[in-house]
Every structure is written in structure tokens, then in C-alpha cells.
Scaffold this active site. Structure first.
Site: not given
Length: 259
Positions: A102, A104, A106
Site C-alpha cells: 500500500e 498512502d 491521507e
């Protein structure tokens, strides 16, 4: 791609074509609403999208229709205006399973007048712990801003409005640091509630009188090596690996240091 130079572009494009490199299109063409689709609206002929958080258990998520190994994914987002405390808007890539990879972005909301936090992380084989956070040098709720994840066998880079803010290099062989490299990923974006930790360590909670909290999107681009596992993984590695995955230019490095 750093200072690859024009001489490398023709073989790179040929390899990319052969192994499924593709550019993005509209949200309608490229994405499915995979969580709470009633809180997702696509309009403007598929060029624009809004995701809403209406309660602490009802946000929304989109996912790309295609999986890929390596490439560049970009999206234009206007984050939640006003009091966004406790909300998290995301843009990330992820594979499936317990030992997933993953990458990211955010965006952690805040009280009115206080800045967002841009939170980045990498998971490889299910293990994260590679967080870095940034305070934006602009107001991400004032108009649309471009967020880009670039993933090659050499490194991962995060860009904001084409300015690199972070690089995570592949030191798996030299330093035994796990790096995402073979699991096909989807691209995702979502909005959800995390007021137990998102804003000032959870001290500031969501004010639900301001719901729904809406993030607006305009444009998505997936410059990816489309792959669903198997031999295409090696093809994508060839298309994006050395000598095509150089580092940042001197100007890009200067901008990243400034950030």
C-alpha cells in the site's frame, strides 16, 4: 523519471505499450464506487466527483477498475471546507490480502482555521510503520490541488501540485527494507471518520452538526502498467525498471528540500 533524457523515451514508450501502460479517463470510465455508493456523485460528464461523509459509519469510497504494477496515479481534490476535525480523506494504492502492499496519502482534517495534515505511509507485505507527515503550504480547501503517487521498481515518490514532497527508495537488497514490487494494486480514494486519532491525536472530535462533509474531485489520471498477476509483473518491471526509473532532477530535489 529524473534525467532520463530524450534518447530513452522511444524505447520506454515501446515497452510501456507492449506491457499495458494506459492513461486515465473519466471517473465513470476508470472507477467504481465500492463503499456506500449513495454518498458518491459523479457529474460533469464523468469528469467530476464528490464523496460525502454523512455519519461516523457512513462515508464513501471509489476504486479503480484496473489493477497495475508500477505507474503514476494522479487526482485533483478539493478537501472538506470549514470544520473538518475527525475526518480523513484518502488517495492511495493498495493490493489485497493480509500481506498487502500500500502507498498512502491521507488528509487529516482539523478545526476551522487550523491546517490539514498530509500523512504518508508505505506498506510492504502487510507491514507499514513508514509514516511521514507534512503541513501544506497552501489551503487545500481553496480550489483543486493535484496529488500524485509515482511507483517504480527504484522508488516511490509523492507529489503535490507536481512538487515532490517525499521519496521512498528501494533498499530491499542493500538494507533488507521491504519494498512493494510484485503485488498488483488498485487506486482508491475515500472519506471516513477517525475522530479517535485523526485530529490533534483524537483530542478534537467531529462536530456532526456540520455533516455532510464533502470532498470534491475533478479529474483522474492513471498512467499505469495494467497487470493482474502472473507474467505481466515481469513485463511491467522491465517497462519501469532501470534505466527508466531514475531519481529526481536537481530542481525537484531542491523543491522537496524546500517542502
Amino acid at each position: 523519471m529524473g534525467r532520463a533524457g530524450g534518447a530513452l523515451m522511444i524505447p520506454f514508450l515501446a515497452l510501456a505499450w507492449a506491457f499495458g501502460l494506459a492513461s486515465g479517463g473519466s471517473f465513470t470510465d476508470e472507477c467504481d464506487a465500492t463503499w456506500e455508493p449513495q454518498n458518491c456523485w459523479i457529474y460533469d460528464g464523468g469528469k467530476s466527483l464528490s464523496l460525502a461523509l454523512v455519519s461516523n459509519s457512513s462515508g464513501s469510497m471509489i476504486r479503480s477498475k484496473r489493477q497495475f504494477v508500477y505507474g503514476t496515479v494522479s487526482i485533483m481534490v478539493q478537501l472538506v471546507k470549514g470544520n473538518s476535525a475527525g475526518t480523513v480523506t484518502t488517495f492511495y494504492t493498495s493490493s489485497s490480502g493480509d500481506y498487502h502492499d500500500e502507498i498512502d496519502f491521507e488528509f487529516l482534517g482539523n478545526e476551522t482555521g487550523q491546517p490539514y495534515t498530509i500523512h504518508t505511509n508505505v506498506y510492504a507485505n502487510g507491514t507499514g510503520g513508514k509514516e511521514m507527515q507534512f503541513v501544506p503550504w497552501f489551503d487545500p480547501t481553496d480550489g483543486y490541488h493535484k496529488y500524485t503517487i509515482s511507483w517504480t521498481p527504484c522508488m516511490i515518490a509523492w507529489y503535490v501540485d507536481d512538487v515532490p514532497i517525499r521519496v521512498f527508495r528501494n533498499y530491499e537488497h542493500s538494507n533488507d527494507v521491504a519494498f512493494p514490487k510484485s503485488q498488483p494494486m488498485y487506486a482508491y480514494s475515500s472519506i471516513w471518520s477517525a475522530d479517535d486519532w485523526a485530529t490533534q491525536g483524537g483530542r478534537v472530535k467531529t462536530d456532526w452538526t456540520h455533516a455532510p462533509f464533502v470532498a470534491n474531485y475533478h479529474g483522474i489520471d492513471l498512467g499505469i502498467c495494467e497487470c493482474y498477476g502472473g507474467d505481466c509483473v515481469y513485463g511491467c518491471e522491465g517497462a519501469y525498471g532501470p534505466p527508466y526509473c531514475g531519481g529526481l532532477t536537481d530542481e525537484q530535489r531542491w523543491k522537496m528540500h524546500w517542502v
